[in-house]
Motif scaffolding. Structure first.
Motif, PDB file in Angstrom:
ATOM      1  N   ASP A 281      40.877  33.149  49.041  1.00  0.00           N
ATOM      2  CA  ASP A 281      40.186  31.923  49.460  1.00  0.00           C
ATOM      3  C   ASP A 281      39.022  31.602  48.522  1.00  0.00           C
ATOM      4  OD1 ASP A 281      41.940  31.728  51.602  1.00  0.00           O
ATOM      5  OD2 ASP A 281      40.470  32.407  53.099  1.00  0.00           O
ATOM      6  N   LEU A 282      38.257  32.633  48.158  1.00  0.00           N
ATOM      7  CA  LEU A 282      37.130  32.428  47.241  1.00  0.00           C
ATOM      8  C   LEU A 282      37.624  31.947  45.883  1.00  0.00           C
ATOM      9  CD1 LEU A 282      34.201  32.592  46.275  1.00  0.00           C
ATOM     10  CD2 LEU A 282      34.521  35.062  45.987  1.00  0.00           C
ATOM     11  N   MET A 283      38.636  32.610  45.348  1.00  0.00           N
ATOM     12  CA  MET A 283      39.132  32.225  44.025  1.00  0.00           C
ATOM     13  C   MET A 283      39.716  30.810  44.046  1.00  0.00           C
ATOM     14  SD  MET A 283      37.909  34.698  42.570  1.00  0.00           S
ATOM     15  CE  MET A 283      38.268  34.143  40.934  1.00  0.00           C
ATOM     16  N   ALA A 284      40.370  30.422  45.131  1.00  0.00           N
ATOM     17  CA  ALA A 284      40.897  29.053  45.250  1.00  0.00           C
ATOM     18  C   ALA A 284      39.750  28.051  45.269  1.00  0.00           C
ATOM     19  CB  ALA A 284      41.754  28.920  46.504  1.00  0.00           C
ATOM     20  N   ASP A 285      38.679  28.365  46.009  1.00  0.00           N
ATOM     21  CA  ASP A 285      37.515  27.470  46.037  1.00  0.00           C
ATOM     22  C   ASP A 285      36.867  27.352  44.663  1.00  0.00           C
ATOM     23  OD1 ASP A 285      37.826  26.915  48.707  1.00  0.00           O
ATOM     24  OD2 ASP A 285      36.149  28.169  49.389  1.00  0.00           O
ATOM     25  N   VAL A 286      36.763  28.472  43.953  1.00  0.00           N
ATOM     26  CA  VAL A 286      36.167  28.456  42.605  1.00  0.00           C
ATOM     27  C   VAL A 286      37.021  27.585  41.682  1.00  0.00           C
ATOM     28  CG1 VAL A 286      35.671  29.872  40.562  1.00  0.00           C
ATOM     29  CG2 VAL A 286      34.974  30.668  42.834  1.00  0.00           C
TER      30      VAL A 286
END
Length: 171
Positions: free
Chosen positions: A136-141
């Motif tokens: 989820d974090l990497m997708a947001d980044v």
């Protein structure tokens, strides 16, 4: 590159400065998961504008003197909200060391005590993120504006073109 090796890459830049979207006051604490590649940002204080201005390592250094370095990174708070953190060199070193010791998938709790130059931070790992939280974090980044739009340059690729002020200024 991510956070692995970031502290070593940052050593060529010296230290300093901080304060962007994550803002901690005396007594505040936050738990975050860092993601993406940390970026370095160099700035000068411009008296005439009453604010910091980005340093390009050229004529600005003649006008304003040595630059201060800060580090930019994306992070998720413990609720999964994407944030940008601009941090001082000292705090960057503390977080980097904790991530190196505990794992780059660790949540990190940061506590602030004090104000201005009397600020002290404590950094403690608070368990590992699961694959969904990391994803989820990497997708947001990936979906976010690059940190270069905030004046940052990815660690390990940014030239050290400016003289630096070694005074660490917490924000």
């Amino acid at each position: 590159m991510g956070w692995k090796g970031a502290r070593q890459a940052a050593k060529q830049y010296g230290g300093n400065s901080g304060g962007m979207f994550v803002k901690l006051k005396d007594g505040d604490r936050i738990t975050v998961l860092f993601g993406g590649t940390p970026h370095i940002c160099r700035k000068h204080w411009d008296e005439s504008e009453g604010r910091s201005v980005h340093c390009d390592g050229g004529e600005c250094c003649d006008k304003h003197g040595p630059a201060r370095s800060s580090y930019l990174s994306y992070c998720h708070d413990d609720k999964g909200n994407l944030m940008v953190w601009e941090m001082s060199h000292t705090l960057f070193e503390m977080i980097s060391e904790e991530l190196e010791d505990e794992g780059f998938d660790s949540f990190v709790q940061v506590k602030r005590k004090g104000e201005r130059k009397n600020t002290r931070y404590s950094v403690t790992a608070r368990g590992s993120a699961d694959k969904k939280q990391i994803g989820d974090l990497m997708a947001d980044v990936e979906e976010s504006e690059p940190l270069t739009t905030l004046g940052g340059k990815p660690l390990g690729t940014a030239a050290n073109a400016a003289p630096l002020d070694d005074e660490d200024v917490p924000f």
